[in-house]
Design a protein around this motif. Structure first.
Motif, PDB file in Angstrom:
ATOM      1  N   ASN A 140       0.836  -1.185   0.000  1.00 23.14           N
ATOM      2  CA  ASN A 140       0.000   0.000   0.000  1.00 23.14           C
ATOM      3  C   ASN A 140       0.877   1.242   0.000  1.00 23.14           C
ATOM      4  OD1 ASN A 140      -2.420  -1.481   0.204  1.00 23.14           O
ATOM      5  ND2 ASN A 140      -2.041  -1.763   2.386  1.00 23.14           N
ATOM      6  N   THR A 141       0.658   2.101  -0.977  1.00 23.90           N
ATOM      7  CA  THR A 141       1.412   3.342  -1.034  1.00 23.90           C
ATOM      8  C   THR A 141       0.666   4.411  -0.254  1.00 23.90           C
ATOM      9  OG1 THR A 141       2.358   2.806  -3.169  1.00 23.90           O
ATOM     10  CG2 THR A 141       2.319   5.125  -2.570  1.00 23.90           C
ATOM     11  N   ARG A 142       1.416   5.150   0.553  1.00 18.87           N
ATOM     12  CA  ARG A 142       0.833   6.275   1.266  1.00 18.87           C
ATOM     13  C   ARG A 142       0.368   7.307   0.254  1.00 18.87           C
ATOM     14  NH1 ARG A 142       1.626   6.620   6.787  1.00 18.87           N
ATOM     15  NH2 ARG A 142      -0.044   8.075   6.360  1.00 18.87           N
ATOM     16  N   ARG A 143      -0.746   7.936   0.539  1.00 19.56           N
ATOM     17  CA  ARG A 143      -1.261   8.997  -0.309  1.00 19.56           C
ATOM     18  C   ARG A 143      -0.957  10.329   0.364  1.00 19.56           C
ATOM     19  NH1 ARG A 143      -3.023   7.820  -4.810  1.00 19.56           N
ATOM     20  NH2 ARG A 143      -4.214   9.736  -4.944  1.00 19.56           N
ATOM     21  N   PHE A 144      -0.601  11.331  -0.449  1.00 18.95           N
ATOM     22  CA  PHE A 144      -0.212  12.627   0.094  1.00 18.95           C
ATOM     23  C   PHE A 144      -1.279  13.198   1.018  1.00 18.95           C
ATOM     24  CE2 PHE A 144      -0.118  17.208   0.142  1.00 18.95           C
ATOM     25  CZ  PHE A 144       1.181  17.438   0.553  1.00 18.95           C
ATOM     26  N   ASP A 145      -2.539  13.082   0.636  1.00 22.87           N
ATOM     27  CA  ASP A 145      -3.602  13.704   1.421  1.00 22.87           C
ATOM     28  C   ASP A 145      -3.855  13.040   2.772  1.00 22.87           C
ATOM     29  OD1 ASP A 145      -4.674  11.472   0.197  1.00 22.87           O
ATOM     30  OD2 ASP A 145      -6.486  12.473  -0.499  1.00 22.87           O
ATOM     31  N   THR A 146      -3.173  11.924   3.057  1.00 21.02           N
ATOM     32  CA  THR A 146      -3.342  11.263   4.354  1.00 21.02           C
ATOM     33  C   THR A 146      -2.146  11.487   5.289  1.00 21.02           C
ATOM     34  OG1 THR A 146      -2.340   9.163   3.678  1.00 21.02           O
ATOM     35  CG2 THR A 146      -4.722   9.445   3.276  1.00 21.02           C
ATOM     36  N   VAL A 147      -1.130  12.181   4.809  1.00 24.79           N
ATOM     37  CA  VAL A 147       0.097  12.380   5.581  1.00 24.79           C
ATOM     38  C   VAL A 147       0.111  13.785   6.181  1.00 24.79           C
ATOM     39  CG1 VAL A 147       2.620  12.480   5.408  1.00 24.79           C
ATOM     40  CG2 VAL A 147       1.355  10.744   4.148  1.00 24.79           C
ATOM     41  N   ARG A 148       0.514  13.886   7.444  1.00 28.10           N
ATOM     42  CA  ARG A 148       0.563  15.174   8.129  1.00 28.10           C
ATOM     43  C   ARG A 148       1.913  15.347   8.834  1.00 28.10           C
ATOM     44  NH1 ARG A 148      -3.201  15.580   5.413  1.00 28.10           N
ATOM     45  NH2 ARG A 148      -5.372  15.781   5.915  1.00 28.10           N
ATOM     46  N   PRO A 149       2.430  16.580   8.874  1.00 27.07           N
ATOM     47  CA  PRO A 149       3.630  16.827   9.683  1.00 27.07           C
ATOM     48  C   PRO A 149       3.392  16.370  11.121  1.00 27.07           C
ATOM     49  CG  PRO A 149       3.180  18.715   8.283  1.00 27.07           C
ATOM     50  CD  PRO A 149       1.986  17.795   8.166  1.00 27.07           C
ATOM     51  N   GLY A 150       4.415  15.765  11.707  1.00 26.53           N
ATOM     52  CA  GLY A 150       4.309  15.220  13.060  1.00 26.53           C
ATOM     53  C   GLY A 150       3.989  13.735  13.085  1.00 26.53           C
ATOM     54  N   GLU A 151       3.541  13.203  11.949  1.00 31.04           N
ATOM     55  CA  GLU A 151       3.266  11.759  11.887  1.00 31.04           C
ATOM     56  C   GLU A 151       4.574  10.997  12.072  1.00 31.04           C
ATOM     57  OE1 GLU A 151       1.805   8.397   8.675  1.00 31.04           O
ATOM     58  OE2 GLU A 151       1.271  10.488   8.321  1.00 31.04           O
ATOM     59  N   THR A 152       4.529   9.969  12.908  1.00 35.14           N
ATOM     60  CA  THR A 152       5.731   9.170  13.137  1.00 35.14           C
ATOM     61  C   THR A 152       5.677   7.890  12.309  1.00 35.14           C
ATOM     62  OG1 THR A 152       4.772   8.115  15.087  1.00 35.14           O
ATOM     63  CG2 THR A 152       6.132  10.062  15.453  1.00 35.14           C
ATOM     64  N   LEU A 153       6.825   7.477  11.863  1.00 38.44           N
ATOM     65  CA  LEU A 153       6.960   6.218  11.128  1.00 38.44           C
ATOM     66  C   LEU A 153       7.157   5.101  12.140  1.00 38.44           C
ATOM     67  CD1 LEU A 153       7.771   8.496   9.089  1.00 38.44           C
ATOM     68  CD2 LEU A 153       9.220   6.791   7.995  1.00 38.44           C
ATOM     69  N   PRO A 154       6.720   3.885  11.820  1.00 35.17           N
ATOM     70  CA  PRO A 154       6.962   2.770  12.742  1.00 35.17           C
ATOM     71  C   PRO A 154       8.463   2.501  12.865  1.00 35.17           C
ATOM     72  CG  PRO A 154       5.702   2.059  10.797  1.00 35.17           C
ATOM     73  CD  PRO A 154       5.997   3.505  10.630  1.00 35.17           C
ATOM     74  N   ALA A 155       8.891   2.142  14.064  1.00 35.71           N
ATOM     75  CA  ALA A 155      10.303   1.820  14.289  1.00 35.71           C
ATOM     76  C   ALA A 155      10.676   0.567  13.502  1.00 35.71           C
ATOM     77  CB  ALA A 155      10.559   1.601  15.774  1.00 35.71           C
ATOM     78  N   LEU A 156      11.931   0.507  13.082  1.00 35.06           N
ATOM     79  CA  LEU A 156      12.451  -0.656  12.367  1.00 35.06           C
ATOM     80  C   LEU A 156      13.795  -1.052  12.975  1.00 35.06           C
ATOM     81  CD1 LEU A 156      12.404  -2.724  10.014  1.00 35.06           C
ATOM     82  CD2 LEU A 156      13.621  -0.994   8.658  1.00 35.06           C
ATOM     83  N   PRO A 157      13.819  -2.149  13.768  1.00 43.47           N
ATOM     84  CA  PRO A 157      15.094  -2.620  14.305  1.00 43.47           C
ATOM     85  C   PRO A 157      15.831  -3.477  13.262  1.00 43.47           C
ATOM     86  CG  PRO A 157      13.288  -3.906  15.219  1.00 43.47           C
ATOM     87  CD  PRO A 157      12.683  -2.870  14.308  1.00 43.47           C
ATOM     88  N   ILE A 158      17.132  -3.242  13.130  1.00 41.63           N
ATOM     89  CA  ILE A 158      17.949  -4.011  12.191  1.00 41.63           C
ATOM     90  C   ILE A 158      19.122  -4.611  12.959  1.00 41.63           C
ATOM     91  CG2 ILE A 158      19.435  -3.893  10.149  1.00 41.63           C
ATOM     92  CD1 ILE A 158      17.606  -1.651   9.141  1.00 41.63           C
TER      93      ILE A 158
END
Length: 139
Positions: free
Chosen positions: A5-23
């Protein structure tokens, strides 16, 4: 695995956090990343050479770090996002046996160009391995 699923521009807001990714940082990840990017510097694949340089073990090269940072943002954004820019700065080295955890936040959006800027960090037990920003265009 990249999100289908690709994020759509109209659903993204400043301050939104991305899920953490441990490597998990492994010798195989460090050495294969160096080889894949044609970086044959001995400190990236030969422990004895790394020790002779004063390093406690082999250490990750910047091109592998760059690829992992791009992967992190692209997994959040999805396959139809267009990656425009990545600016990173290295900090603490990545050594085998540690884990680097990526975190990120949307810091800017521009409706006219549908551009999103994400601030990112990859942190290990010694501190920030990488900090930077990624710029993408979302549908």
């Amino acid at each position: 695995m990249t999100s289908q699923n690709t994020r759509r521009f109209d659903t993204v807001r400043p301050g939104e956090t991305l899920p953490a990714l441990p490597i998990p940082i492994t010798v195989a990840l460090i050495a294969s990343g160096a080889i894949a990017t044609r970086d044959y510097f001995p400190g990236h694949h030969d422990k004895d050479a790394a020790l002779a340089l004063g390093s406690p073990h082999v250490f990750m090269n910047i091109l592998t770090t760059s690829g992992l940072a791009q992967r992190y943002v692209e997994e959040w954004a999805g396959p139809a996002a267009v990656f425009k820019d990545l600016k990173i700065k290295l900090g603490a080295p990545n050594y085998p046996g540690d884990t680097m955890s990526f975190t990120g936040e949307v810091t800017h959006t521009d409706a006219a160009s549908r551009t999103v800027v994400v601030s990112l960090k990859g942190r290990n037990s010694m501190g920030n391995h990488v900090t930077g920003t990624a710029t993408l265009v979302l549908p």
